[in-house]
Design a protein around this motif. Structure first.
Motif, PDB file in Angstrom:
ATOM      1  N   MET A   1       0.831  -1.179   0.000  1.00 13.52           N
ATOM      2  CA  MET A   1       0.000   0.000   0.000  1.00 13.52           C
ATOM      3  C   MET A   1       0.878   1.246   0.000  1.00 13.52           C
ATOM      4  N   THR A   2       0.615   2.150  -0.907  1.00 14.27           N
ATOM      5  CA  THR A   2       1.364   3.404  -0.953  1.00 14.27           C
ATOM      6  C   THR A   2       0.469   4.557  -0.515  1.00 14.27           C
ATOM      7  N   LEU A   3       1.076   5.487   0.157  1.00 11.76           N
ATOM      8  CA  LEU A   3       0.364   6.658   0.644  1.00 11.76           C
ATOM      9  C   LEU A   3       0.878   7.898  -0.075  1.00 11.76           C
ATOM     10  N   ALA A   4       0.031   8.855  -0.266  1.00 10.86           N
ATOM     11  CA  ALA A   4       0.460  10.145  -0.788  1.00 10.86           C
ATOM     12  C   ALA A   4       0.692  11.050   0.418  1.00 10.86           C
ATOM     13  N   LEU A   5       1.934  11.367   0.670  1.00 15.22           N
ATOM     14  CA  LEU A   5       2.313  12.163   1.832  1.00 15.22           C
ATOM     15  C   LEU A   5       2.937  13.471   1.374  1.00 15.22           C
ATOM     16  N   SER A   6       2.765  14.519   2.164  1.00 16.56           N
ATOM     17  CA  SER A   6       3.414  15.783   1.823  1.00 16.56           C
ATOM     18  C   SER A   6       3.724  16.576   3.085  1.00 16.56           C
ATOM     19  N   ALA A   7       4.719  17.429   2.951  1.00 11.49           N
ATOM     20  CA  ALA A   7       5.091  18.364   4.011  1.00 11.49           C
ATOM     21  C   ALA A   7       5.305  19.714   3.353  1.00 11.49           C
ATOM     22  N   ILE A   8       4.836  20.758   4.005  1.00 12.63           N
ATOM     23  CA  ILE A   8       4.996  22.111   3.486  1.00 12.63           C
ATOM     24  C   ILE A   8       5.705  22.936   4.549  1.00 12.63           C
ATOM     25  N   LEU A   9       6.799  23.587   4.134  1.00 13.28           N
ATOM     26  CA  LEU A   9       7.571  24.434   5.038  1.00 13.28           C
ATOM     27  C   LEU A   9       7.536  25.861   4.522  1.00 13.28           C
ATOM     28  N   SER A  10       7.484  26.802   5.420  1.00 10.60           N
ATOM     29  CA  SER A  10       7.602  28.216   5.081  1.00 10.60           C
ATOM     30  C   SER A  10       8.618  28.803   6.045  1.00 10.60           C
ATOM     31  N   ILE A  11       9.683  29.365   5.503  1.00  7.25           N
ATOM     32  CA  ILE A  11      10.798  29.802   6.336  1.00  7.25           C
ATOM     33  C   ILE A  11      11.106  31.268   6.083  1.00  7.25           C
ATOM     34  N   LYS A  12      11.193  32.051   7.147  1.00  9.29           N
ATOM     35  CA  LYS A  12      11.612  33.450   7.059  1.00  9.29           C
ATOM     36  C   LYS A  12      13.055  33.526   7.535  1.00  9.29           C
ATOM     37  N   THR A  13      13.912  34.096   6.714  1.00  9.19           N
ATOM     38  CA  THR A  13      15.324  34.138   7.075  1.00  9.19           C
ATOM     39  C   THR A  13      15.941  35.526   6.954  1.00  9.19           C
ATOM     40  N   LYS A  14      15.101  36.543   6.849  1.00 12.11           N
ATOM     41  CA  LYS A  14      15.542  37.943   6.759  1.00 12.11           C
ATOM     42  C   LYS A  14      16.528  38.129   5.614  1.00 12.11           C
ATOM     43  N   GLU A  15      17.711  38.641   5.899  1.00 14.27           N
ATOM     44  CA  GLU A  15      18.677  38.970   4.839  1.00 14.27           C
ATOM     45  C   GLU A  15      19.372  37.747   4.246  1.00 14.27           C
ATOM     46  N   LYS A  16      19.205  36.581   4.825  1.00 12.52           N
ATOM     47  CA  LYS A  16      19.859  35.364   4.338  1.00 12.52           C
ATOM     48  C   LYS A  16      19.015  34.600   3.315  1.00 12.52           C
ATOM     49  N   THR A  17      17.812  35.061   3.044  1.00 13.11           N
ATOM     50  CA  THR A  17      16.853  34.305   2.243  1.00 13.11           C
ATOM     51  C   THR A  17      17.404  33.883   0.891  1.00 13.11           C
ATOM     52  N   LYS A  18      17.949  34.811   0.125  1.00  8.74           N
ATOM     53  CA  LYS A  18      18.419  34.499  -1.235  1.00  8.74           C
ATOM     54  C   LYS A  18      19.544  33.468  -1.215  1.00  8.74           C
ATOM     55  N   ALA A  19      20.500  33.618  -0.327  1.00  7.88           N
ATOM     56  CA  ALA A  19      21.627  32.679  -0.252  1.00  7.88           C
ATOM     57  C   ALA A  19      21.162  31.283   0.143  1.00  7.88           C
ATOM     58  N   ILE A  20      20.259  31.187   1.107  1.00  7.39           N
ATOM     59  CA  ILE A  20      19.750  29.884   1.532  1.00  7.39           C
ATOM     60  C   ILE A  20      18.905  29.272   0.421  1.00  7.39           C
ATOM     61  N   PHE A  21      18.087  30.085  -0.236  1.00  4.55           N
ATOM     62  CA  PHE A  21      17.285  29.603  -1.361  1.00  4.55           C
ATOM     63  C   PHE A  21      18.178  29.035  -2.460  1.00  4.55           C
ATOM     64  N   ASP A  22      19.249  29.732  -2.800  1.00  6.36           N
ATOM     65  CA  ASP A  22      20.183  29.248  -3.831  1.00  6.36           C
ATOM     66  C   ASP A  22      20.808  27.921  -3.429  1.00  6.36           C
ATOM     67  N   SER A  23      21.155  27.781  -2.167  1.00  2.00           N
ATOM     68  CA  SER A  23      21.742  26.536  -1.675  1.00  2.00           C
ATOM     69  C   SER A  23      20.755  25.375  -1.782  1.00  2.00           C
ATOM     70  N   LEU A  24      19.522  25.614  -1.371  1.00  2.00           N
ATOM     71  CA  LEU A  24      18.486  24.576  -1.453  1.00  2.00           C
ATOM     72  C   LEU A  24      18.181  24.204  -2.900  1.00  2.00           C
ATOM     73  N   SER A  25      18.096  25.200  -3.754  1.00  2.00           N
ATOM     74  CA  SER A  25      17.778  24.956  -5.160  1.00  2.00           C
ATOM     75  C   SER A  25      18.869  24.134  -5.832  1.00  2.00           C
ATOM     76  N   ALA A  26      20.121  24.467  -5.550  1.00  2.00           N
ATOM     77  CA  ALA A  26      21.236  23.718  -6.143  1.00  2.00           C
ATOM     78  C   ALA A  26      21.211  22.264  -5.691  1.00  2.00           C
ATOM     79  N   ASP A  27      20.966  22.041  -4.419  1.00  2.00           N
ATOM     80  CA  ASP A  27      20.911  20.680  -3.896  1.00  2.00           C
ATOM     81  C   ASP A  27      19.774  19.892  -4.544  1.00  2.00           C
TER      82      ASP A  27
END
Length: 82
Positions: A1-27
């Motif tokens: 049996m397979t389940l459809a599972l999901s998780a949604i995260l929303s993160i505020k990182t102030k001035e670090k947002t773009k750098a962290i986003f780039d790191s996550l996107s690359a990974d």
């Protein structure tokens, strides 16, 4: 049996947002064999992450990896502020 599972995260990182986003996107971009489907977007100073999986173990592993990468990115940026 397979389940459809999901998780949604929303993160505020102030001035670090773009750098962290780039790191996550690359990974996410360079791991095509990932058994989960991960969508990452950025709006203003928030990063939105949605992870979908068929198995709980895959969802948990991706969620843990994503949170660790966010923490490592944030810590690395903070260490540059000497």
């Amino acid at each position: 049996m397979t389940l459809a599972l999901s998780a949604i995260l929303s993160i505020k990182t102030k001035e670090k947002t773009k750098a962290i986003f780039d790191s996550l996107s690359a990974d996410n971009r360079f791991y095509p064999e990932n058994p989960t489907k991960t969508k990452i977007s950025m709006k203003k100073n928030q990063i939105h992450i949605q992870i979908n999986a068929d198995e709980l173990a895959h969802l948990r592993a991706n969620l843990n990896s994503t949170l660790r990468l966010i923490q490592a990115s944030s810590d690395s940026l903070e260490s540059l502020r000497l």
